[in-house]
Enzyme design. Sequence first.
Site, PDB file in Angstrom:
ATOM      1  N   ASP A 119       5.257  -4.035  -1.088  1.00  0.00           N
ATOM      2  CA  ASP A 119       4.219  -5.008  -1.437  1.00  0.00           C
ATOM      3  C   ASP A 119       4.126  -5.097  -2.953  1.00  0.00           C
ATOM      4  OD1 ASP A 119       3.206  -2.334  -1.366  1.00  0.00           O
ATOM      5  OD2 ASP A 119       1.171  -3.112  -1.530  1.00  0.00           O
ATOM      6  N   GLU A 182       0.797  -0.334  -0.641  1.00  0.00           N
ATOM      7  CA  GLU A 182       0.575   0.595  -1.754  1.00  0.00           C
ATOM      8  C   GLU A 182      -0.388   0.030  -2.785  1.00  0.00           C
ATOM      9  OE1 GLU A 182       1.054   2.710  -5.540  1.00  0.00           O
ATOM     10  OE2 GLU A 182       1.396   0.606  -5.178  1.00  0.00           O
TER      11      GLU A 182
HETATM   12 MN    MN Z   1       1.820  -1.108  -8.625  1.00  0.00          MN
HETATM   13 MN    MN Z   2       4.257   0.922  -7.501  1.00  0.00          MN
END
Ligand code: MN
Ligand code: MN
Length: 490
Positions: A119, A182
């Site tokens: 992501d 993340e």
């Molecule tokens: Mn990042």
């Molecule tokens: Mn990262």
Amino acid sequence: MLFMLAIISLLSDQVFLTPVQNNALFQYINDHQSEYIQRLKNWVAIESDSSDPSKRDQVQLMMEMTKDYILKMGGHVEMAEIGEQEYSPGIKLPLPPVILAQIGNDTNKPTVCFYGHMDVQPAKKEDGWKTEPYTLVEENGNLFGRGTSDDKGQILALLHGVESLKKIGLPVNVKFVIEGMEEVGSQGLEKLVEDKKNTFFSDVDYIVVTDTPWLSKKPGITYGARGNCYFYLEVEGARRDLHSGGFGGTVYEAMSDLIYLLGQLADVKGKILIPGIYDDVLPLTEQEKELYKNLEFNLDDLKADTGAKQFLHDTKEEILMYRWRYPSLSIHGIEGAFSGSGTKTVIPAKVIAKFSIRQVPNMNPSVVEKQVTDYLESKFSERKSPNKIKVTMVIGAQPWLANMNDPLYVAAQKAVKKVFNTDADMIRAGGTIPIAKSFEEILGKTVMLLGIGGPEDAPHGQNEKISKHNYIEGTKLYGSFLQEIANAWP
Ligand code: MN
Ligand code: MN
């Protein structure tokens, strides 16, 4: 004569064995550069922004593409479902599955598990990008586009490194944990690691996080990160906001109490005034001090970048030590205070200050919480104000520090030397990397951060890029690193 020849061939085998292997690896990677850049282009084109619910299908698509590529490499892939995310009250979104993949399962070989994410941060041309953020543009040796450095480019370099190594013989088993959430806090990941501790992770020997920048143009290996203890300090005075015309000079003001207390936290040089706060900080060893000498870090660049005329410390070594291995205290804001433009003659009834302490090994968040609370309460009682205060620690993220003499680190240092012909900078992160600590705590394995981002890649900013040099040589770095790990395996 035969005897002599035998010796020579024996010697030459020993002397040339590794370079020959590496030439084959490096040659293969050099020959496939344009393919690697094309693949990064295809992956950057997917708007896998995890913060935007309307892009969730793009994150899913990105995970599928990653899976397909690992399958094509000959790997085994499990798409681990991690449930739903409560995006806002009543609105649930599916969390993208986490890729748990494996290439090779020879029990005589070490197993290295890599972590990264697919992501990206949001990006729009109108934010001030020179080019379309989701279109890879090559310019002056740089590859511009969202995710080129954080983290698609790093993961692709790793996958390409493993794929190249596979062509000439993969000397290790490789596992991948690749997630799609993340940038918004890795929801569900820690639980997945716990759940899979005795299955997927049971044969993992080492963990390598592939999601970090270097300090300079010199390759860096990250062996530590600071934690974060984040506090709310609330002062409650009157029952409601008051007018200073009517009550100025009459009441004990909450804001005055708060400002006084905030002023007691640290001195002008940044020294934290809370008793005992430095007690558990690991003493600086001679070996550690040596490491700082060779780090490439320019204070003038830092001044130009930040606009600061003077720093709290004078030398490169001190600046980095206070960023990485000593605690620091920062005041972030005051909720409830008048902060708009213009004049308003309010006496706020209740104000909440936000401040945090970046803490370091071996400081313990619960000890820090008590030290901060006791200190603020005693300073407040000295002041003899009738108002009420409340201290709350809302985040207690632990610091992380690895043993850099571990074979994992030695192998990475050797690989850096081989690919870049220079010693690696041994660096730390001044911020917090929760995943490093979680992997270490849950799995009990050595963790290392081996990334290939450059210091000026602007991973969350406009015009994110990775240099072609870092991308291609980084591919060689991952391949060489795995060879070195195999060489060190008993
Ligand atoms: Mn990042
Ligand atoms: Mn990262």
